[in-house]
Design a protein around this motif. Structure first.
Motif, PDB file in Angstrom:
ATOM      1  N   VAL A  59       0.853  -1.189   0.000  1.00 53.35           N
ATOM      2  CA  VAL A  59       0.000   0.000   0.000  1.00 53.35           C
ATOM      3  C   VAL A  59       0.889   1.238   0.000  1.00 53.35           C
ATOM      4  CG1 VAL A  59      -1.794   1.299   1.192  1.00 53.35           C
ATOM      5  CG2 VAL A  59      -1.778  -1.195   1.320  1.00 53.35           C
ATOM      6  N   THR A  60       0.617   2.169  -0.911  1.00 55.65           N
ATOM      7  CA  THR A  60       1.360   3.420  -0.989  1.00 55.65           C
ATOM      8  C   THR A  60       0.365   4.572  -0.957  1.00 55.65           C
ATOM      9  OG1 THR A  60       2.973   2.309  -2.430  1.00 55.65           O
ATOM     10  CG2 THR A  60       3.140   4.703  -2.235  1.00 55.65           C
ATOM     11  N   TYR A  61       0.660   5.584  -0.130  1.00 56.38           N
ATOM     12  CA  TYR A  61      -0.239   6.734   0.008  1.00 56.38           C
ATOM     13  C   TYR A  61       0.340   7.943  -0.718  1.00 56.38           C
ATOM     14  CZ  TYR A  61      -2.265   3.881   3.711  1.00 56.38           C
ATOM     15  OH  TYR A  61      -2.864   2.858   4.420  1.00 56.38           O
ATOM     16  N   PHE A  62      -0.559   8.751  -1.285  1.00 58.39           N
ATOM     17  CA  PHE A  62      -0.151   9.936  -2.034  1.00 58.39           C
ATOM     18  C   PHE A  62      -1.054  11.116  -1.678  1.00 58.39           C
ATOM     19  CE2 PHE A  62       0.962   6.279  -4.624  1.00 58.39           C
ATOM     20  CZ  PHE A  62       2.234   6.567  -5.080  1.00 58.39           C
ATOM     21  N   MET A  63      -0.497  12.328  -1.801  1.00 53.92           N
ATOM     22  CA  MET A  63      -1.277  13.566  -1.732  1.00 53.92           C
ATOM     23  C   MET A  63      -0.618  14.583  -2.645  1.00 53.92           C
ATOM     24  SD  MET A  63      -2.594  15.745   1.607  1.00 53.92           S
ATOM     25  CE  MET A  63      -0.979  16.440   2.012  1.00 53.92           C
ATOM     26  N   ASP A  64      -1.403  15.263  -3.442  1.00 50.96           N
ATOM     27  CA  ASP A  64      -0.882  16.212  -4.438  1.00 50.96           C
ATOM     28  C   ASP A  64       0.108  15.556  -5.391  1.00 50.96           C
ATOM     29  OD1 ASP A  64      -2.395  18.201  -3.298  1.00 50.96           O
ATOM     30  OD2 ASP A  64      -0.751  19.066  -2.146  1.00 50.96           O
ATOM     31  N   SER A  90      -2.746   3.627  -3.174  1.00 52.49           N
ATOM     32  CA  SER A  90      -2.538   2.690  -4.278  1.00 52.49           C
ATOM     33  C   SER A  90      -2.278   1.315  -3.663  1.00 52.49           C
ATOM     34  CB  SER A  90      -1.347   3.131  -5.131  1.00 52.49           C
ATOM     35  OG  SER A  90      -1.091   2.192  -6.157  1.00 52.49           O
ATOM     36  N   ILE A  91      -3.157   0.371  -3.962  1.00 51.61           N
ATOM     37  CA  ILE A  91      -3.142  -0.930  -3.292  1.00 51.61           C
ATOM     38  C   ILE A  91      -2.800  -2.022  -4.306  1.00 51.61           C
ATOM     39  CG2 ILE A  91      -4.499  -2.522  -1.883  1.00 51.61           C
ATOM     40  CD1 ILE A  91      -6.441   0.060  -1.601  1.00 51.61           C
ATOM     41  N   GLN A  92      -1.743  -2.769  -4.023  1.00 54.03           N
ATOM     42  CA  GLN A  92      -1.334  -3.875  -4.889  1.00 54.03           C
ATOM     43  C   GLN A  92      -1.734  -5.202  -4.250  1.00 54.03           C
ATOM     44  OE1 GLN A  92       2.817  -3.582  -5.965  1.00 54.03           O
ATOM     45  NE2 GLN A  92       2.681  -1.372  -6.358  1.00 54.03           N
ATOM     46  N   PHE A  93      -2.401  -6.028  -5.043  1.00 56.17           N
ATOM     47  CA  PHE A  93      -2.853  -7.335  -4.556  1.00 56.17           C
ATOM     48  C   PHE A  93      -3.154  -8.215  -5.769  1.00 56.17           C
ATOM     49  CE2 PHE A  93      -6.334  -4.429  -5.031  1.00 56.17           C
ATOM     50  CZ  PHE A  93      -7.284  -5.144  -5.750  1.00 56.17           C
ATOM     51  N   ASP A  94      -2.853  -9.494  -5.634  1.00 54.96           N
ATOM     52  CA  ASP A  94      -3.176 -10.466  -6.690  1.00 54.96           C
ATOM     53  C   ASP A  94      -2.740  -9.981  -8.066  1.00 54.96           C
ATOM     54  OD1 ASP A  94      -4.193 -12.872  -7.607  1.00 54.96           O
ATOM     55  OD2 ASP A  94      -6.166 -12.024  -8.014  1.00 54.96           O
ATOM     56  N   LYS A  96      -2.606  -7.094  -9.213  1.00 55.73           N
ATOM     57  CA  LYS A  96      -3.434  -5.984  -9.678  1.00 55.73           C
ATOM     58  C   LYS A  96      -3.191  -4.777  -8.784  1.00 55.73           C
ATOM     59  CE  LYS A  96      -7.085  -8.969 -11.464  1.00 55.73           C
ATOM     60  NZ  LYS A  96      -6.331 -10.214 -11.209  1.00 55.73           N
ATOM     61  N   THR A  97      -3.619  -3.607  -9.279  1.00 61.09           N
ATOM     62  CA  THR A  97      -3.505  -2.371  -8.506  1.00 61.09           C
ATOM     63  C   THR A  97      -4.838  -1.630  -8.540  1.00 61.09           C
ATOM     64  OG1 THR A  97      -1.152  -2.150  -9.049  1.00 61.09           O
ATOM     65  CG2 THR A  97      -2.280  -0.180  -8.238  1.00 61.09           C
ATOM     66  N   ALA A  98      -5.268  -1.182  -7.385  1.00 58.22           N
ATOM     67  CA  ALA A  98      -6.482  -0.377  -7.297  1.00 58.22           C
ATOM     68  C   ALA A  98      -6.182   0.874  -6.493  1.00 58.22           C
ATOM     69  CB  ALA A  98      -7.609  -1.174  -6.651  1.00 58.22           C
ATOM     70  N   GLU A  99      -6.983   1.918  -6.689  1.00 59.70           N
ATOM     71  CA  GLU A  99      -6.826   3.167  -5.950  1.00 59.70           C
ATOM     72  C   GLU A  99      -8.116   3.523  -5.236  1.00 59.70           C
ATOM     73  OE1 GLU A  99      -5.573   6.504  -8.217  1.00 59.70           O
ATOM     74  OE2 GLU A  99      -3.447   5.933  -8.192  1.00 59.70           O
TER      75      GLU A  99
END
Length: 349
Positions: A59-64, A90-94, A96-99
């Motif tokens: 899991v990676t977090y972003f702002m701006d 940004s979540i990586q699993f299986d 795949k990546t979802a936000e």
């Protein structure tokens, strides 16, 4: 069928149907104390709620658009521009990546300082002028006035109050703020969605321009390179002087809330001085972050003004601020005020 296959099938169904929108049904960003308002520089606990116990790789977090590093389960919330923000995960699993996203408000780190004023000089001012914009350029005072059928653009002798030159705006528009940059004078109208560009020497109109995403026309100022425009919301927009395109904005905030009352504007040394709509006060705003760093209390100034035939107790309020570089002082007046005040702004003891 195993629980793992059921979960994988459920996940694929959601991603196929809605992509990242459906990812919010699987995951949620949780912030310490379930807060939505934070001060810039605040360190806050952050976690990802995994609603379906899915195996997550990263899991990676972003702002701006910039990553928020996580240290011991906490992030530092800071940004060059304050106001409404979105934290993305940004979540990586299986493979795949979802936000997913979470909306927050990032506010100023400290409460505004309180300032007061000293009157240096008092000059006559046309009491029929419903003042909207005020600015010095080449030792000339330019003033714009409002109200449909009465809106004007003027050149004024500030010492005598004499109107040296005046043009009337179209009867259908309500004149608003102005600024002078690179030998061009820019003037707003309130709700017509139009601004005008003039030659400041002759007051000849050069062209019209239309607004972009900004809601209305309120105040204008410039820093020598770009123009700042208030629109009656919490936003102060950046305008490119040639194209007049809106290239971005700041949002005006205190340490407690987002504020939306910036009216007439002046710029000095990285700060925007903004009349507070229908209040006897002025904000000092950091032109980069939007933080309201100071508030000037002009209480008592209105009591020094004579009430003429066009006086309106509700609408004849403080409006109009201009900085005179050579004198190092501010000039302020109001709608239908018969006086123009030269003032020194100073911290309240």
């Amino acid at each position: 069928m195993s629980k793992l296959l059921i979960t994988a099938g459920f996940l694929l169904f959601f991603l196929a149907c809605g992509g990242n929108e459906e990812a919010s049904k699987l995951f949620e960003i949780k912030l310490e104390g379930n807060q939505k308002k934070f001060q810039t520089g605040q360190v806050v606990g952050i976690a990802l709620q995994n609603k379906k116990d899915i195996a997550i790789q990263k899991v990676t977090y972003f702002m701006d658009g910039e990553e928020l590093p996580v240290n011991n389960g906490k992030v530092t919330l800071s940004s060059k521009r304050l106001g409404n923000k979105i934290i993305k995960a940004s979540i990586q699993f299986d493979e795949k990546t979802a936000e997913i996203e979470k909306k927050i408000r990032l506010l100023a780190a400290a409460a505004p300082e309180v300032y007061t004023y000293e009157i240096m000089n008092t000059y006559p001012h046309d009491p029929t002028a419903y003042t909207q914009g005020l600015e010095f350029a080449n030792d000339m005072l330019y003033e714009s006035t409002g109200q449909k059928g009465k809106s004007t653009l003027r050149k004024v002798n500030f010492e005598t109050g004499e109107v040296l030159q005046k043009i009337d705006l179209d009867q259908t528009v309500f004149g608003e703020g102005l600024t002078v940059l690179n030998e061009k004078l820019y003037l707003l109208t309130w709700q017509s969605g139009l601004g005008y560009v003039y030659d400041p020497n002759t007051l000849e109109k050069l062209k019209n321009f239309s607004y972009g995403e900004s809601r209305e026309g309120w105040g204008l100022c410039n820093d020598g390179k770009q123009i700042y425009k208030s629109d009656g919301t919490e936003k102060i927009w950046f305008l490119e002087p040639e194209s007049l395109e809106e290239t971005g904005y700041i949002e005006t905030v205190t340490n407690k809330s987002i504020f939306n009352k910036a009216n007439e504007l002046e710029y000095l040394d990285g700060k925007i001085y903004a009349n507070v709509y229908q209040k006897e006060s002025m904000m000092i705003i950091d032109a980069t972050s939007g933080a309201i760093e100071g508030v000037v209390n002009f209480g008592g100034l209105k009591s020094k003004v004579g009430r003429g035939p066009e006086w309106d107790e509700v609408n004849s309020v403080l409006n109009g601020v201009a900085y005179h570089k050579e004198r190092g002082t501010f000039f302020v007046t109001g709608k239908n005020w018969d006086k123009l005040f030269e003032v020194k702004i100073m911290e309240k003891e």
